[in-house]
Scaffold this motif. Structure first.
Motif, PDB file in Angstrom:
ATOM      1  N   MET A 171      -8.808   2.990  -0.078  1.00  0.00           N
ATOM      2  CA  MET A 171      -8.852   2.384   1.444  1.00  0.00           C
ATOM      3  C   MET A 171      -7.448   2.427   1.709  1.00  0.00           C
ATOM      4  SD  MET A 171     -11.644   1.798   2.683  1.00  0.00           S
ATOM      5  CE  MET A 171     -11.997   0.370   3.686  1.00  0.00           C
ATOM      6  N   MET A 172      -6.020   2.233   1.016  1.00  0.00           N
ATOM      7  CA  MET A 172      -4.819   1.650   1.100  1.00  0.00           C
ATOM      8  C   MET A 172      -4.204   2.948   1.602  1.00  0.00           C
ATOM      9  SD  MET A 172      -2.391  -1.089   1.736  1.00  0.00           S
ATOM     10  CE  MET A 172      -3.097  -2.604   0.855  1.00  0.00           C
TER      11      MET A 172
ATOM     12  N   LEU B  15      -4.074  -5.400  11.031  1.00  0.00           N
ATOM     13  CA  LEU B  15      -3.297  -6.394   9.300  1.00  0.00           C
ATOM     14  C   LEU B  15      -3.255  -6.119   8.684  1.00  0.00           C
ATOM     15  CD1 LEU B  15      -2.546  -9.555   9.942  1.00  0.00           C
ATOM     16  CD2 LEU B  15      -4.475  -9.883   8.429  1.00  0.00           C
ATOM     17  N   LEU B  16      -3.822  -5.488   7.761  1.00  0.00           N
ATOM     18  CA  LEU B  16      -3.007  -4.495   6.669  1.00  0.00           C
ATOM     19  C   LEU B  16      -2.188  -3.628   6.831  1.00  0.00           C
ATOM     20  CD1 LEU B  16      -6.371  -3.741   4.077  1.00  0.00           C
ATOM     21  CD2 LEU B  16      -4.943  -5.829   4.095  1.00  0.00           C
ATOM     22  N   ARG B  17      -1.792  -3.500   8.424  1.00  0.00           N
ATOM     23  CA  ARG B  17      -0.998  -1.846   8.429  1.00  0.00           C
ATOM     24  C   ARG B  17       0.238  -3.104   9.022  1.00  0.00           C
ATOM     25  NH1 ARG B  17      -5.411   0.737  11.771  1.00  0.00           N
ATOM     26  NH2 ARG B  17      -6.234   2.625  10.369  1.00  0.00           N
ATOM     27  N   LYS B  18       0.167  -3.945   8.965  1.00  0.00           N
ATOM     28  CA  LYS B  18       1.094  -4.977   9.729  1.00  0.00           C
ATOM     29  C   LYS B  18       2.719  -4.663   8.895  1.00  0.00           C
ATOM     30  CE  LYS B  18       0.929  -9.872   8.565  1.00  0.00           C
ATOM     31  NZ  LYS B  18       1.168 -10.880   9.908  1.00  0.00           N
TER      32      LYS B  18
ATOM     33  N   TYR C 285      -6.071   4.590   5.363  1.00  0.00           N
ATOM     34  CA  TYR C 285      -5.660   3.742   6.587  1.00  0.00           C
ATOM     35  C   TYR C 285      -4.536   3.842   6.600  1.00  0.00           C
ATOM     36  CZ  TYR C 285     -11.071   4.137   7.179  1.00  0.00           C
ATOM     37  OH  TYR C 285     -11.825   4.403   7.437  1.00  0.00           O
ATOM     38  N   ILE C 286      -3.974   3.329   6.149  1.00  0.00           N
ATOM     39  CA  ILE C 286      -2.518   2.592   6.005  1.00  0.00           C
ATOM     40  C   ILE C 286      -0.826   3.356   5.774  1.00  0.00           C
ATOM     41  CG2 ILE C 286      -0.975   0.273   5.061  1.00  0.00           C
ATOM     42  CD1 ILE C 286      -4.475  -0.135   6.184  1.00  0.00           C
TER      43      ILE C 286
ATOM     44  N   VAL D 223      -6.035 -10.613   3.713  1.00  0.00           N
ATOM     45  CA  VAL D 223      -7.232  -9.829   3.890  1.00  0.00           C
ATOM     46  C   VAL D 223      -7.321  -8.461   2.566  1.00  0.00           C
ATOM     47  CG1 VAL D 223      -7.661  -7.701   5.888  1.00  0.00           C
ATOM     48  CG2 VAL D 223      -7.110 -10.422   5.859  1.00  0.00           C
ATOM     49  N   LEU D 224      -6.406  -8.578   2.184  1.00  0.00           N
ATOM     50  CA  LEU D 224      -6.604  -7.102   0.803  1.00  0.00           C
ATOM     51  C   LEU D 224      -6.909  -7.378   0.241  1.00  0.00           C
ATOM     52  CD1 LEU D 224      -4.988  -4.814  -0.617  1.00  0.00           C
ATOM     53  CD2 LEU D 224      -3.728  -6.727  -1.799  1.00  0.00           C
TER      54      LEU D 224
ATOM     55  N   VAL E  84       4.911  -5.906   6.284  1.00  0.00           N
ATOM     56  CA  VAL E  84       5.012  -7.111   5.121  1.00  0.00           C
ATOM     57  C   VAL E  84       6.809  -7.057   4.968  1.00  0.00           C
ATOM     58  CG1 VAL E  84       2.570  -6.969   4.370  1.00  0.00           C
ATOM     59  CG2 VAL E  84       4.759  -5.836   3.365  1.00  0.00           C
TER      60      VAL E  84
ATOM     61  N   ARG F 287     -15.645   1.448   3.780  1.00  0.00           N
ATOM     62  CA  ARG F 287     -15.991   0.834   5.276  1.00  0.00           C
ATOM     63  C   ARG F 287     -17.114  -0.561   5.022  1.00  0.00           C
ATOM     64  NH1 ARG F 287     -13.921   6.389   6.229  1.00  0.00           N
ATOM     65  NH2 ARG F 287     -16.086   7.142   6.286  1.00  0.00           N
TER      66      ARG F 287
ATOM     67  N   VAL G  24      11.645  -7.629  -5.124  1.00  0.00           N
ATOM     68  CA  VAL G  24      11.023  -6.363  -5.397  1.00  0.00           C
ATOM     69  C   VAL G  24      12.273  -5.489  -4.522  1.00  0.00           C
ATOM     70  CG1 VAL G  24      10.066  -4.633  -4.176  1.00  0.00           C
ATOM     71  CG2 VAL G  24       9.127  -6.286  -4.971  1.00  0.00           C
TER      72      VAL G  24
ATOM     73  N   GLU H 186     -13.370  -5.465  11.758  1.00  0.00           N
ATOM     74  CA  GLU H 186     -13.178  -4.463  10.578  1.00  0.00           C
ATOM     75  C   GLU H 186     -12.055  -3.843  11.092  1.00  0.00           C
ATOM     76  OE1 GLU H 186     -16.416  -1.331   9.760  1.00  0.00           O
ATOM     77  OE2 GLU H 186     -14.988  -0.649   9.145  1.00  0.00           O
TER      78      GLU H 186
ATOM     79  N   LYS I 294      -8.667  -6.215  10.689  1.00  0.00           N
ATOM     80  CA  LYS I 294      -8.700  -6.035   9.230  1.00  0.00           C
ATOM     81  C   LYS I 294      -7.755  -4.886   8.542  1.00  0.00           C
ATOM     82  CE  LYS I 294     -11.992  -9.009   7.257  1.00  0.00           C
ATOM     83  NZ  LYS I 294     -12.588  -9.566   5.538  1.00  0.00           N
ATOM     84  N   LEU I 295      -8.259  -3.884   9.761  1.00  0.00           N
ATOM     85  CA  LEU I 295      -7.180  -2.527   9.665  1.00  0.00           C
ATOM     86  C   LEU I 295      -5.990  -2.574   9.591  1.00  0.00           C
ATOM     87  CD1 LEU I 295      -9.564   0.391   9.334  1.00  0.00           C
ATOM     88  CD2 LEU I 295      -8.555  -0.804   7.022  1.00  0.00           C
TER      89      LEU I 295
ATOM     90  N   TRP J  96      -2.031 -11.315   4.827  1.00  0.00           N
ATOM     91  CA  TRP J  96      -1.592 -10.036   4.752  1.00  0.00           C
ATOM     92  C   TRP J  96      -2.821 -10.207   3.244  1.00  0.00           C
ATOM     93  CZ3 TRP J  96      -0.323  -6.884   0.546  1.00  0.00           C
ATOM     94  CH2 TRP J  96       0.220  -5.347   0.906  1.00  0.00           C
TER      95      TRP J  96
ATOM     96  N   LEU K 128     -16.708  -3.282   4.120  1.00  0.00           N
ATOM     97  CA  LEU K 128     -15.586  -4.547   4.922  1.00  0.00           C
ATOM     98  C   LEU K 128     -16.442  -4.214   5.944  1.00  0.00           C
ATOM     99  CD1 LEU K 128     -12.673  -4.405   4.726  1.00  0.00           C
ATOM    100  CD2 LEU K 128     -11.817  -2.781   6.443  1.00  0.00           C
ATOM    101  N   ALA K 129     -17.195  -4.002   6.491  1.00  0.00           N
ATOM    102  CA  ALA K 129     -18.026  -3.895   7.619  1.00  0.00           C
ATOM    103  C   ALA K 129     -19.081  -5.015   7.246  1.00  0.00           C
ATOM    104  CB  ALA K 129     -18.954  -2.841   8.145  1.00  0.00           C
TER     105      ALA K 129
ATOM    106  N   ILE L 298       9.006  -7.570   2.265  1.00  0.00           N
ATOM    107  CA  ILE L 298       9.672  -7.606   0.794  1.00  0.00           C
ATOM    108  C   ILE L 298      10.058  -8.647  -0.055  1.00  0.00           C
ATOM    109  CG2 ILE L 298      10.179  -5.736  -0.051  1.00  0.00           C
ATOM    110  CD1 ILE L 298       8.138  -4.113   1.132  1.00  0.00           C
TER     111      ILE L 298
ATOM    112  N   THR M 247      -9.969  -9.340   0.661  1.00  0.00           N
ATOM    113  CA  THR M 247     -11.343  -8.961   0.214  1.00  0.00           C
ATOM    114  C   THR M 247     -11.835  -7.881   0.233  1.00  0.00           C
ATOM    115  OG1 THR M 247     -11.012  -8.177   2.614  1.00  0.00           O
ATOM    116  CG2 THR M 247     -11.030 -10.796   2.438  1.00  0.00           C
TER     117      THR M 247
ATOM    118  N   TYR N 125       5.637  -0.610  -1.666  1.00  0.00           N
ATOM    119  CA  TYR N 125       5.040  -2.363  -1.936  1.00  0.00           C
ATOM    120  C   TYR N 125       3.304  -2.779  -1.924  1.00  0.00           C
ATOM    121  CZ  TYR N 125       4.558  -7.003  -1.375  1.00  0.00           C
ATOM    122  OH  TYR N 125       4.032  -8.713  -1.804  1.00  0.00           O
ATOM    123  N   LYS N 126       2.391  -1.409  -0.642  1.00  0.00           N
ATOM    124  CA  LYS N 126       1.714  -1.747  -0.166  1.00  0.00           C
ATOM    125  C   LYS N 126       0.437  -1.324  -1.383  1.00  0.00           C
ATOM    126  CE  LYS N 126       2.461  -3.176   4.623  1.00  0.00           C
ATOM    127  NZ  LYS N 126       1.807  -2.132   6.007  1.00  0.00           N
TER     128      LYS N 126
ATOM    129  N   MET O 175       9.278   2.272   1.636  1.00  0.00           N
ATOM    130  CA  MET O 175       9.575   0.926   0.503  1.00  0.00           C
ATOM    131  C   MET O 175       8.192  -0.194   1.141  1.00  0.00           C
ATOM    132  SD  MET O 175      11.470   0.055  -1.872  1.00  0.00           S
ATOM    133  CE  MET O 175      11.480  -1.625  -2.075  1.00  0.00           C
ATOM    134  N   GLN O 176       7.625   0.224   2.383  1.00  0.00           N
ATOM    135  CA  GLN O 176       6.253  -0.758   3.043  1.00  0.00           C
ATOM    136  C   GLN O 176       5.100   0.228   2.367  1.00  0.00           C
ATOM    137  OE1 GLN O 176       5.937  -3.493   5.943  1.00  0.00           O
ATOM    138  NE2 GLN O 176       7.703  -4.105   5.159  1.00  0.00           N
TER     139      GLN O 176
END
Lengths: 157, 84
Positions: free
Chosen positions: A112-113, B9-12, A116-117, A100-101, B14, A144, B20, B3, B6-7, A97, A147-148, B16, A103, A17-18, A13-14
Motif C-alpha cells: 500500500m505504501m 495522512l500517510l502521504r503528508k 499509494y504513497i 495510521v500506518l 513527515v 483497500r 536518521v 479511507e 487516511k491515505l 502518521w 482500510l475501508a 525525518i 492500522t 523513511y516511509k 529521503m521522505q
C-alpha cells in the motif's frame, strides 16, 4: 567522485523513511537500513544500466536491507534472552502518521505504501519485492478492503 | 476518519528523525572518504604500474597519456599550462 545521484537520494529521503518505517518498528533500525542502502548504492551503482530506474533500484535495495535487519534480529533473539520491553519506537515524532500506518496489517502495509504513497506502478512493485504482479494486485485490493473496514468500524463505534 | 483521509495522512510530509539524518550524513561522509581513498589508490597504482623508465618523459614530450604515468603527466601538463 561520488557516483550516486545525491540530489535524487535527498529527494527520496521522505519516501525512503516511509518505506523503511512500513517494515521496521523503530527509527534506529530505519536509520541503519537507510545508511546501509546509501552505501550499497554507491558500491553497486555500476550495476545499474539505466539511471531512469534509480528510484526503483534503490527502493529494492532498501527493502532488502530492512528484511536483512529483521532476519538478523530474529537470529539474535533466538540466541539471546528476550528483551524486557518490546523493541518498538516510543518517539512522539509523526505520532499521527505512525498511528495510521499501524492500522494496516503488515501483509498489506508495504505494498500500500509503495503504491499509494510513493506512486510506484504494480509492475515496479513486483520488481522491487520480487513477487508476481498478480499478487501485488491482490494485496492492494485486500489492503483497500482492510482500510475501508477499519474506517467503517470507526464510524459505527 | 475516511479511507481517503487516511491515505492523505500517510502521504503528508513527515519529520525525518535526527537519528536518521545523522546516520545518513555519516554514510555520505564515509562515501566521500572512500571516494578519496579510491582516487588516491588509483594514482598510486598507476605510478607503480609504469614499467617504462623513459615513459614519463616520452609521454610529456609527445602529449600522450599512458595508464602508467597518467596522473603525473596530467599534473605536469597542467603545471605547464598554469606557467604559460
Amino acid at each position: 567522485m561520488i557516483g550516486i545521484p545525491i540530489d535524487q537520494v535527498d529527494e527520496q529521503m521522505q519516501n525512503m523513511y516511509k518505506t523503511a518505517r512500513a517494515i521496521l518498528y523503530n527509527d534506529e533500525d530505519v536509520a541503519d537500513a537507510i545508511s546501509e542502502t546509501i552505501l550499497t548504492c554507491w558500491e553497486k551503482i555500476g550495476q545499474l544500466n539505466d539511471n531512469r530506474y534509480f528510484r526503483t533500484w534503490m527502493t529494492r535495495i532498501l527493502v532488502n536491507k530492512c528484511n536483512d535487519l529483521i532476519r538478523k534480529k530474529e537470529t539474535l533473539l533466538k540466541n539471546e534472552a528476550p528483551p524486557e520491553q518490546a523493541d518498538i519506537d516510543k518517539g512522539f515524532e509523526n505520532a499521527e502518521w505512525k498511528a495510521v500506518l499501524e492500522t494496516l496489517s503488515e501483509t498489506y502495509r508495504l505494498v500500500m505504501m509503495l503504491y499509494y504513497i510513493e506512486g510506484f506502478k504494480t509492475c515496479e512493485i513486483s520488481q522491487i519485492l520480487e513477487i508476481p504482479e498478480s499478487t501485488i494486485r491482490t494485496k492492494l485490493a485486500r489492503g483497500r478492503e482492510q482500510l475501508a473496514d477499519i474506517c467503517e468500524l470507526r464510524r459505527t463505534v | 476518519m475516511m479511507e481517503k483521509e487516511k491515505l492523505d495522512l500517510l502521504r503528508k510530509e513527515v519529520i525525518i528523525p535526527d537519528v536518521v539524518n545523522k546516520k545518513t550524513e555519516d554514510a555520505f561522509a564515509k562515501i566521500q572518504r572512500m571516494a578519496e581513498d579510491h582516487e588516491n589508490k588509483e594514482k598510486i597504482s598507476a605510478q607503480e604500474n609504469c614499467t617504462d623508465y623513459h615513459c614519463r618523459n616520452t609521454c610529456i614530450s609527445n602529449h600522450v597519456r599512458c595508464s602508467g604515468c597518467l596522473y603525473e603527466v596530467e599534473q605536469e601538463l597542467f603545471g605547464r599550462i598554469e606557467n604559460v
